[in-house]
Design a protein around this motif. Sequence first.
Motif, PDB file in Angstrom:
ATOM      1  N   TRP A  68      17.870  17.815  48.855  1.00  0.00           N
ATOM      2  CA  TRP A  68      18.430  19.129  49.210  1.00  0.00           C
ATOM      3  C   TRP A  68      19.537  19.545  48.239  1.00  0.00           C
ATOM      4  CZ3 TRP A  68      17.244  23.208  52.202  1.00  0.00           C
ATOM      5  CH2 TRP A  68      16.173  23.058  53.071  1.00  0.00           C
ATOM      6  N   ALA A  72      19.723  18.691  45.102  1.00  0.00           N
ATOM      7  CA  ALA A  72      19.057  19.069  43.854  1.00  0.00           C
ATOM      8  C   ALA A  72      18.419  20.452  43.991  1.00  0.00           C
ATOM      9  CB  ALA A  72      17.993  18.031  43.510  1.00  0.00           C
ATOM     10  N   GLU A  73      17.766  20.682  45.131  1.00  0.00           N
ATOM     11  CA  GLU A  73      17.130  21.985  45.342  1.00  0.00           C
ATOM     12  C   GLU A  73      18.190  23.093  45.392  1.00  0.00           C
ATOM     13  OE1 GLU A  73      13.400  22.640  45.944  1.00  0.00           O
ATOM     14  OE2 GLU A  73      13.837  21.020  44.561  1.00  0.00           O
ATOM     15  N   TRP A 116      21.034  23.117  43.900  1.00  0.00           N
ATOM     16  CA  TRP A 116      21.515  23.356  42.532  1.00  0.00           C
ATOM     17  C   TRP A 116      20.576  24.324  41.802  1.00  0.00           C
ATOM     18  CZ3 TRP A 116      20.011  23.007  37.477  1.00  0.00           C
ATOM     19  CH2 TRP A 116      21.026  23.037  36.518  1.00  0.00           C
ATOM     20  N   HIS A 117      19.270  24.084  41.940  1.00  0.00           N
ATOM     21  CA  HIS A 117      18.301  24.943  41.263  1.00  0.00           C
ATOM     22  C   HIS A 117      18.257  26.332  41.881  1.00  0.00           C
ATOM     23  CE1 HIS A 117      16.839  21.034  39.702  1.00  0.00           C
ATOM     24  NE2 HIS A 117      16.565  21.767  38.647  1.00  0.00           N
ATOM     25  N   VAL A 118      18.373  26.406  43.183  1.00  0.00           N
ATOM     26  CA  VAL A 118      18.369  27.717  43.854  1.00  0.00           C
ATOM     27  C   VAL A 118      19.565  28.537  43.387  1.00  0.00           C
ATOM     28  CG1 VAL A 118      18.624  28.853  46.098  1.00  0.00           C
ATOM     29  CG2 VAL A 118      17.095  26.927  45.876  1.00  0.00           C
ATOM     30  N   LEU A 144      19.077  29.882  39.918  1.00  0.00           N
ATOM     31  CA  LEU A 144      18.127  30.996  39.826  1.00  0.00           C
ATOM     32  C   LEU A 144      18.634  32.264  40.501  1.00  0.00           C
ATOM     33  CD1 LEU A 144      14.643  29.376  40.388  1.00  0.00           C
ATOM     34  CD2 LEU A 144      15.294  30.844  38.493  1.00  0.00           C
ATOM     35  N   CYS A 145      19.326  32.092  41.614  1.00  0.00           N
ATOM     36  CA  CYS A 145      19.663  33.262  42.446  1.00  0.00           C
ATOM     37  C   CYS A 145      21.031  33.863  42.153  1.00  0.00           C
ATOM     38  CB  CYS A 145      19.600  32.891  43.931  1.00  0.00           C
ATOM     39  SG  CYS A 145      17.967  32.443  44.465  1.00  0.00           S
ATOM     40  N   GLU A 169      20.925  31.283  53.514  1.00  0.00           N
ATOM     41  CA  GLU A 169      19.715  31.211  54.346  1.00  0.00           C
ATOM     42  C   GLU A 169      18.860  30.003  53.946  1.00  0.00           C
ATOM     43  OE1 GLU A 169      17.728  34.947  54.035  1.00  0.00           O
ATOM     44  OE2 GLU A 169      19.242  35.970  55.235  1.00  0.00           O
ATOM     45  N   PHE A 170      18.837  29.759  52.631  1.00  0.00           N
ATOM     46  CA  PHE A 170      18.102  28.581  52.150  1.00  0.00           C
ATOM     47  C   PHE A 170      18.701  27.305  52.764  1.00  0.00           C
ATOM     48  CE2 PHE A 170      17.979  25.062  49.121  1.00  0.00           C
ATOM     49  CZ  PHE A 170      16.615  24.905  48.955  1.00  0.00           C
ATOM     50  N   CYS A 171      20.035  27.245  52.741  1.00  0.00           N
ATOM     51  CA  CYS A 171      20.704  26.043  53.268  1.00  0.00           C
ATOM     52  C   CYS A 171      20.496  25.912  54.781  1.00  0.00           C
ATOM     53  CB  CYS A 171      22.200  26.093  52.966  1.00  0.00           C
ATOM     54  SG  CYS A 171      22.539  25.987  51.234  1.00  0.00           S
ATOM     55  N   TRP A 172      20.398  27.043  55.444  1.00  0.00           N
ATOM     56  CA  TRP A 172      20.207  27.003  56.894  1.00  0.00           C
ATOM     57  C   TRP A 172      18.906  26.270  57.241  1.00  0.00           C
ATOM     58  CZ3 TRP A 172      23.278  27.113  60.690  1.00  0.00           C
ATOM     59  CH2 TRP A 172      22.833  27.353  61.977  1.00  0.00           C
TER      60      TRP A 172
END
Lengths: 105, 499
Positions: B36, B38-39, B41-43, B46-47, B63-66
Amino acid sequence: MATETKLSHTAAMILQTVNAGYIYGFSVMEMTGLPSGTVYPAMRRLERDALIRSHWEEQSIADEEQRPPRKYYKLTPAGKVTLEASRKRYPLLAKLVPEHQEEQV
Amino acid sequence: MKLRTSLPCHLAELCMIRCASWLVPREQRQAWLMEWNAELWHVRELCTPQKGVSWQAEREVAEFCWGAFQDARCLRQADGNGIARVAVMGSAMRCLFSMMVLLAASYGAALLLPGAFVAMHPPKYKDVGHLVLIQSTMAASDTSATISGEQYNTWKSRPRKLFDGFAFYQVMLRSLPDAQGKIVKESVAVASPDLFRLLGVNPDDAAVQSRDGVLPMLVSSSLWHRRFGGDPAIVGREIAIGSDRVRVAGLVPEGFWRLPGKVDAWVLTPDDAIPPDAVGYVVGRVSAAAKYPGWTNSWEMTAPLPNGNTGEFLCVNLSDRMRGPQGLFLFAVILACLALPATTSLPLGEYRGAPRGLSWGTRLRRWSFLGSKLGLLLPIVYFASLDLAHLTTSIDPIKSEYIQLLAAFSLCLFGLRWVLRDQRERCPVCLRTLTNPARVGHPSRNFLAWNGTELICTGGHGLLHVPEIETSWFSTQRWLYLDPSWEILFAESASASYF
């Protein structure tokens, strides 16, 4: 596989997406438009059912690009069989998720 | 290395993921957290923009983290059979759990709010059945004082058969200095020395004696905290109230005072020092030997006036003032039950025979769920109405009762309405909330067909048809059980649940 796993449409779409080359969680999210709270749990269940398998990226590659290593997913042979069955069950699946070969592990 | 301005947002998101990781079973936690993080970091790469903060992007990342919480919860549920069983009943269990949290929160607030705590534990006046508040029959209510000091002293000085004790008090706003010496206005009662003894409190005689013309004063616990900072050294200190000097003789516990008028301090004044023109309240204790057939909670009596004539007075028993909030709550619940049919239909809908036949256990579970919701709703309403009625200690007891009545009625009415609606919108087999509402039919064809909303159980147990307009042939919602041939459409009913 003794018994064929019946997948819901969403799970089949995620399997199709992974097969299409979107091999980490966020790319599956972007491709399918599904929220993270749906995609990651579904991928864990697919992995639990041995339809996909995961592995961590080499640390050296990540270090070279100055980023944390990612976890990549790939279809297993059982996953490919299930995906074929799901494509028959959901004929529009292939059209929803086009093939994408750029991502390589 | 340059720090990005969105760093606080990133840290907050890392905290969210860290919190979610506590739900993940210990042996999987480290790998889960790595993925999570790592994801994330990439999100973020990008965002979010490299410079500045984009709130839209931060919202997307949040929202991604939620989703991490949902992922962690799924892992937790998959960890054990017991928890997995809970997941099957997820929606219903979540509903009950949320109600339990609400109950705990409202009960906790009732314990923390001093007014609510006191209301739950009303004081006990000694021999309250014999204590009466005496007021003029001309008074519309006990909110205004009607007995003069002269009248009180007339009664006090005469031989009596009916009463064996009287006490007088007059409430007025007086100036007094607080802990910082600032002059504040507070509600002070000039009370006869017997008032507290009559109510069943026996203060230390030495402490409540006037010394060198300085009258003793009892202060309420709330005033002691509010104006004197809870300083224990205040007892025995002399302070000025208006032009008079008084000595703080003791504290009256929170919630003890249940008589008319909001009082923060009581100056115990000898009867002969009570001004004849002071208008206040009189409390009397009926002699234990006195017998009068037909006594009720309030009764009228004829008593002498200072001018030698007689007048009519009303004696109201103090028992009513000692009652807890339960009576008021029950009254509000009855009112809400009476009003409920006007706000929603009471039937839960038609449930025709299931193709496979529902087991007794399934039926019992459905009704138990409804009973549990009702059972949790009532204490939630009780404690929440108490909390609202006693949000601050400055609310008058009478106003508090009105607030409690109104709050209990409203919460109970809307709560019962919600309980019924929620029950109607659940699958009778698995108790999950029905989803995917779809409009069916056209209003213009209502005579020949039906139009309304169709909801579905994602477990594949059936469909619910809710008519838009009630007709003689479709007056209430109908549940349609689906037979096993439909299961192919509902993957989760056949295999392990994916969603």
